[in-house]
Design an enzyme around this catalytic site. Structure first.
Site, short mmCIF file in Angstrom:
data_model
loop_
_atom_site.label_atom_id
_atom_site.label_comp_id
_atom_site.label_asym_id
_atom_site.label_seq_id
_atom_site.Cartn_x
_atom_site.Cartn_y
_atom_site.Cartn_z
N HIS A 111 4.76 11.13 5.95
CA HIS A 111 3.80 10.88 7.03
C HIS A 111 4.27 11.47 8.36
CE1 HIS A 111 6.35 7.19 7.76
NE2 HIS A 111 6.10 7.53 9.01
N ASP A 141 5.81 8.87 -0.07
CA ASP A 141 6.09 9.08 1.35
C ASP A 141 7.42 9.79 1.57
OD1 ASP A 141 5.43 9.07 4.02
OD2 ASP A 141 6.23 7.08 4.42
N GLY A 216 9.98 5.38 14.90
CA GLY A 216 10.95 6.44 15.14
C GLY A 216 12.09 6.40 14.14
N ASN A 217 12.31 5.22 13.51
CA ASN A 217 13.31 5.09 12.45
C ASN A 217 12.82 5.70 11.14
OD1 ASN A 217 14.70 2.23 13.80
ND2 ASN A 217 15.99 3.73 12.77
N SER A 218 11.52 5.94 11.02
CA SER A 218 10.97 6.47 9.77
C SER A 218 11.69 7.75 9.37
CB SER A 218 9.48 6.76 9.93
OG SER A 218 8.74 5.57 10.04
N THR A 234 11.22 3.54 5.86
CA THR A 234 9.85 4.06 5.86
C THR A 234 8.82 3.17 6.55
OG1 THR A 234 8.15 5.04 4.43
CG2 THR A 234 9.23 3.04 3.63
N LEU A 237 7.14 -4.56 8.66
CA LEU A 237 6.08 -5.55 8.78
C LEU A 237 6.13 -6.03 10.23
CD1 LEU A 237 3.92 -7.10 7.18
CD2 LEU A 237 5.62 -8.86 6.74
N ALA A 238 5.13 -5.65 11.03
CA ALA A 238 5.22 -5.89 12.47
C ALA A 238 3.88 -6.32 13.03
CB ALA A 238 5.69 -4.62 13.17
N GLY A 274 -0.43 6.63 -19.97
CA GLY A 274 -1.71 6.27 -20.55
C GLY A 274 -1.88 4.78 -20.77
#
Length: 326
Positions: A111, A141, A216-218, A234, A237-238, A274
């Site tokens: 992202h 991601d 910014g840590n991503s 990545t 929860l904020a 499958g």
């Protein structure tokens, strides 16, 4: 009661005025005499920090147009130009981890670079190097970029850890560039493993940690106390927009496989089993008449699929795949 900081200042002042040696410092239940080195993460981080980089992104994104402005009458009424811009420029910043110093391979989040036209990697020493995207996998991601190495600039890579051996309670350190503050390290523990169903990515198997992770840590590193890469930070929860102690990292076992495919093919080529499955619950186990406590229940088998050819049927409980517990 005096505030803790004030108390500490007063103790130091009294020790310096009395002419006596300062008492030993108590850390973790053991005393550290004057002159002895206190426990520190600094030696480990000295090896880790050079491998964590800042990634600056420039690109263009489509501009959403108000349907009313498509009408010439409204454009004249509001004084809007006939030719409205279809794109706008943007800039963003994230983190990345060097995993192959010789080839200049950097792992980050998809992202961050998905709409990038220009990528610049800033090393810990401040050197800026242009980079290009080799491939990205939105389902996990994960993205891989390659740094164009410059003469005199030496890259340092992080070694991979076996993230399958992680346990809840293991100490970890998150390293990245939160809010653009480069080379920031925060410590915590592994709060949970195998987090799924969060709706963040297509394939979820997150490491949950209370090490502070912020915007910014991503794309930054989650490392163990040996300085090995156990995950790529990545998401958080904020509800309030900031860190509340619930962060998520993609485990190194997943990142490593995706990275290899992106370097080789520029995309991830996945096989198809499958089957459609769901978690085995106590109620399902009772209905199926099995004593198995953990696993995946097959709820559908696609016709002519590898699963059908292998003889899997609805109601089967899968407890391991290639020796690994489900």
């Amino acid at each position: 009661m005096r505030p803790p900081i004030l108390s500490a200042v007063l103790v130091l002042a009294l020790a310096s005025c009395s002419g006596h040696a300062a008492p030993p410092v108590i850390v973790g239940g053991s005393s550290i005499a004057s002159g002895e080195q206190a426990p520190s993460l600094a030696p480990m981080l000295e090896n880790v920090l050079p491998a964590v980089v800042s990634i600056s992104v420039k690109g263009k994104v489509p501009v959403e147009q108000n349907p009313l402005l498509q009408d010439p009458f409204f454009r004249r009424f509001f004084g809007t130009p006939d030719q409205l811009p279809e794109e706008r420029a943007f800039e963003a910043i994230g983190s990345g981890v060097i995993v192959d110093a010789e080839k200049g391979i950097v792992v980050t989040n998809a992202h961050i670079v998905e709409q990038a036209d220009e990528l610049t990697v800033t090393l810990g020493g401040g050197q800026q190097l242009p980079a290009k995207k080799l491939g990205a996998d939105p389902e996990t991601d994960i993205a891989v970029i390659k740094v164009e190495k410059s003469p005199g600039v030496k890259l340092k890579a992080l070694p991979w850890a076996d993230s399958t051996g992680l346990r809840v309670g293991d100490f970890v350190v998150a390293v990245g560039n939160p809010f653009g503050l480069e080379q920031t390290a925060t410590s915590g523990i592994v709060s949970a493993l195998g987090r799924t169903g969060l709706g963040i990515e297509g394939y979820e198997d997150f490491i949950q940690t209370d090490a502070s992770i912020n915007p910014g840590n991503s794309g930054g590193a989650l490392v163990n106390l040996r300085g090995e890469l156990v995950g790529i930070n990545t998401a958080i929860l904020a509800p309030s927009g900031g860190n509340i102690g619930i962060g998520f990292a993609i485990p190194a076992s997943m990142v490593r496989g995706v990275t290899q495919q992106l370097v080789e093919h520029g995309e991830v080529r996945r096989g198809q089993l499958g089957v459609v499955v769901q978690d085995l619950t106590p109620a399902l186990a009772q209905a199926l008449g099995t004593d198995v406590k953990e696993g995946a229940v097959v709820t559908q088998v696609l016709a002519d699929s590898p699963a059908a050819q292998a003889g899997l049927k609805v109601g089967d409980v899968i407890i391991s795949v290639d020796g690994q517990k489900v």
